[in-house]
Design a protein around this motif. Structure first.
Motif, PDB file in Angstrom:
ATOM      1  N   GLY A  64       0.820  -1.200   0.000  1.00 23.02           N
ATOM      2  CA  GLY A  64       0.000   0.000   0.000  1.00 23.02           C
ATOM      3  C   GLY A  64       0.857   1.254   0.000  1.00 23.02           C
ATOM      4  N   ARG A  65       1.961   1.210   0.761  1.00 21.43           N
ATOM      5  CA  ARG A  65       2.893   2.346   0.816  1.00 21.43           C
ATOM      6  C   ARG A  65       4.313   1.843   0.648  1.00 21.43           C
ATOM      7  NH1 ARG A  65       4.156   7.421   1.916  1.00 21.43           N
ATOM      8  NH2 ARG A  65       5.902   7.940   3.289  1.00 21.43           N
ATOM      9  N   ALA A  66       4.954   2.304  -0.386  1.00 17.61           N
ATOM     10  CA  ALA A  66       6.377   2.040  -0.606  1.00 17.61           C
ATOM     11  C   ALA A  66       7.141   3.321  -0.322  1.00 17.61           C
ATOM     12  CB  ALA A  66       6.631   1.573  -2.036  1.00 17.61           C
ATOM     13  N   GLN A  67       8.134   3.242   0.528  1.00 17.10           N
ATOM     14  CA  GLN A  67       8.954   4.397   0.874  1.00 17.10           C
ATOM     15  C   GLN A  67      10.331   4.252   0.255  1.00 17.10           C
ATOM     16  OE1 GLN A  67      10.163   4.775   4.975  1.00 17.10           O
ATOM     17  NE2 GLN A  67      10.531   6.981   4.815  1.00 17.10           N
ATOM     18  N   CYS A 108      10.918   6.195  -9.006  1.00 14.76           N
ATOM     19  CA  CYS A 108      10.005   6.123  -7.868  1.00 14.76           C
ATOM     20  C   CYS A 108       8.572   6.455  -8.306  1.00 14.76           C
ATOM     21  CB  CYS A 108      10.452   7.074  -6.766  1.00 14.76           C
ATOM     22  SG  CYS A 108      11.852   6.455  -5.802  1.00 14.76           S
ATOM     23  N   GLY A 112       5.690   3.722  -7.994  1.00 17.24           N
ATOM     24  CA  GLY A 112       4.827   3.974  -6.850  1.00 17.24           C
ATOM     25  C   GLY A 112       5.525   4.019  -5.515  1.00 17.24           C
ATOM     26  N   ALA A 113       6.604   4.790  -5.412  1.00 19.74           N
ATOM     27  CA  ALA A 113       7.305   4.958  -4.140  1.00 19.74           C
ATOM     28  C   ALA A 113       7.361   6.431  -3.778  1.00 19.74           C
ATOM     29  CB  ALA A 113       8.716   4.383  -4.216  1.00 19.74           C
ATOM     30  N   ALA A 114       7.144   6.740  -2.516  1.00 23.51           N
ATOM     31  CA  ALA A 114       7.269   8.106  -2.007  1.00 23.51           C
ATOM     32  C   ALA A 114       8.726   8.352  -1.651  1.00 23.51           C
ATOM     33  CB  ALA A 114       6.381   8.294  -0.788  1.00 23.51           C
ATOM     34  N   ASP A 152       9.528   5.256   7.736  1.00 26.96           N
ATOM     35  CA  ASP A 152       8.100   5.365   8.031  1.00 26.96           C
ATOM     36  C   ASP A 152       7.605   4.025   8.569  1.00 26.96           C
ATOM     37  OD1 ASP A 152       5.352   5.579   8.065  1.00 26.96           O
ATOM     38  OD2 ASP A 152       5.147   6.077   5.942  1.00 26.96           O
ATOM     39  N   ALA A 155       5.203   1.982   6.347  1.00 29.72           N
ATOM     40  CA  ALA A 155       5.564   1.520   5.000  1.00 29.72           C
ATOM     41  C   ALA A 155       5.470   0.001   4.913  1.00 29.72           C
ATOM     42  CB  ALA A 155       6.972   1.986   4.644  1.00 29.72           C
ATOM     43  N   ASP A 156       5.175  -0.497   3.726  1.00 31.73           N
ATOM     44  CA  ASP A 156       5.148  -1.935   3.470  1.00 31.73           C
ATOM     45  C   ASP A 156       6.454  -2.434   2.879  1.00 31.73           C
ATOM     46  OD1 ASP A 156       2.326  -2.524   4.158  1.00 31.73           O
ATOM     47  OD2 ASP A 156       1.934  -1.090   2.546  1.00 31.73           O
ATOM     48  N   ARG A 315       6.220  -5.597  -6.976  1.00 25.11           N
ATOM     49  CA  ARG A 315       4.782  -5.349  -7.112  1.00 25.11           C
ATOM     50  C   ARG A 315       4.145  -6.382  -8.047  1.00 25.11           C
ATOM     51  NH1 ARG A 315       2.602  -0.774  -5.106  1.00 25.11           N
ATOM     52  NH2 ARG A 315       3.926   0.986  -4.519  1.00 25.11           N
TER      53      ARG A 315
END
Length: 335
Positions: A64-67, A108, A112-114, A152, A155-156, A315
């Motif tokens: 859901g969240r990639a950092q 990124c 899909g990475a922040a 974070d 993060a996943d 992913r």
């Protein structure tokens, strides 16, 4: 935030940090065997899905969240002429990252990475390791804490990269100190060193190794490493505390985390290596760490670029794992 009390205490963390969840991995493996494909036919994608299941403690893990974090530092070893570009480029590239203009920004975004960038006292390079330790223990622990604080907890997955003029020399020095072998076997062109530049790198590293003998792995990090290398170690450990799998980038990033492996191999169990760099020492280092890279694209840019690219593969592995129908769901005979 993790509290790093001393370098000597780091190896013992392997006994207290979370381990891979065997039950979640087994459940994920059962799902893989029930999907509409011959067992094992997706190759490494299946193993990546099981890896994520084990570390996220979830048979059907999702990202859901990639950092992504890039750590930047400057190095006193540049006084030995090991760098073809001036150290001012480190800060200039940090500004480029922040403005969205670098390769890592594009990779990124598409995967899909922040992305965040952590600059570590760029106006105060570490000491020249041919003359003394690059960092004190306190400086090393402070940089590790900065790295840990950047992670974070929600993060996943965590993608790690670095920026620092001169840090290909740092990477080769760390690898040679931790795993031995002839120094020239670890040294590569970095950002474009010619034959004379390579010779200066080899000479500087050999002098550094002669000065800093008989050290424990985390002491090697302080003696030969840099702030961004220490920050990467801190981030790796913080990610482990939250069960966040890590994707390391190429030679420099992998070498930055290598002191943790040398301290206790279990400390890198939750880490993937995104790609094998074109830097000649990286393949040798991966063998020492017993790590198989996700990709081999002849990249050597750094910045976390190879790790961000590998995120797309990760992913894809989870999309297949979670999205494919089982034989029963699809009404397909298994016999």
């Amino acid at each position: 935030m993790m509290d790093f009390q001393s370098l000597a205490a780091i190896p013992a963390l392997a006994d207290s940090l979370p381990e891979a969840d065997a039950e979640a991995r087994a459940a994920a493996a059962r799902r893989q065997d029930s999907l509409t494909k011959p067992p094992g036919s997706l190759g490494r994608l299946e193993e990546l899905a099981l890896f994520m299941a084990a570390w996220r403690a979830d048979p059907r893990p999702r990202i859901g969240r990639a950092q992504a974090v890039v750590f930047a530092g400057n190095h006193g070893i540049c006084a030995q002429g090991v760098n073809p570009y001036p150290q001012a480029v480190t800060a200039q590239m940090v500004a480029n990252f922040e403005a969205g203009g670098a390769s890592i920004n594009q990779l990124c975004r598409v995967n899909g990475a922040a992305l965040s960038v952590v600059a570590l006292e760029l106006d105060r390079p570490t000491a020249d390791f041919t003359e003394g330790p690059a960092m004190t223990e306190a400086e090393t622990l402070e940089a590790m804490a900065r790295g840990a604080a950047a992670v974070d907890p929600g993060a996943d997955v965590l993608v790690l990269g670095e920026m620092g003029i001169g840090n290909s020399t740092i990477a080769a020095a760390l690898a040679a100190a931790l795993f031995g072998g002839a120094v020239p076997d670890w040294v590569g062109p970095g950002t474009g060193s010619d034959a004379e530049g390579l010779a200066r790198k080899v000479s500087a590293i050999e002098r550094g190794l002669a000065r800093h003998r008989g050290l424990r792995p985390m002491q090697v990090l302080a003696a030969l490493g840099g702030r961004e290398q220490a920050a990467i170690c801190g981030a790796v450990l913080a990610a482990r505390s939250h069960r966040i799998p890590v994707i390391l980038d190429g030679f420099i990033c992998t070498a930055a985390a290598a002191p943790l492996y040398a301290a206790d191999p279990r400390l890198l169990d939750h880490c993937l290596v995104g790609h094998v760099s074109a830097e000649p020492g990286h393949r040798r280092l991966l063998e020492a760490l017993k790590k198989q890279p996700v990709l081999a694209f002849d990249m050597r840019l750094g910045e976390g670029s190879g790790a961000a690219l590998a995120l797309g593969i990760l992913r894809a592995a989870l999309e297949c794992h979670n999205g494919m129908a089982t034989f029963g769901e699809a009404g397909v005979s298994e016999a």
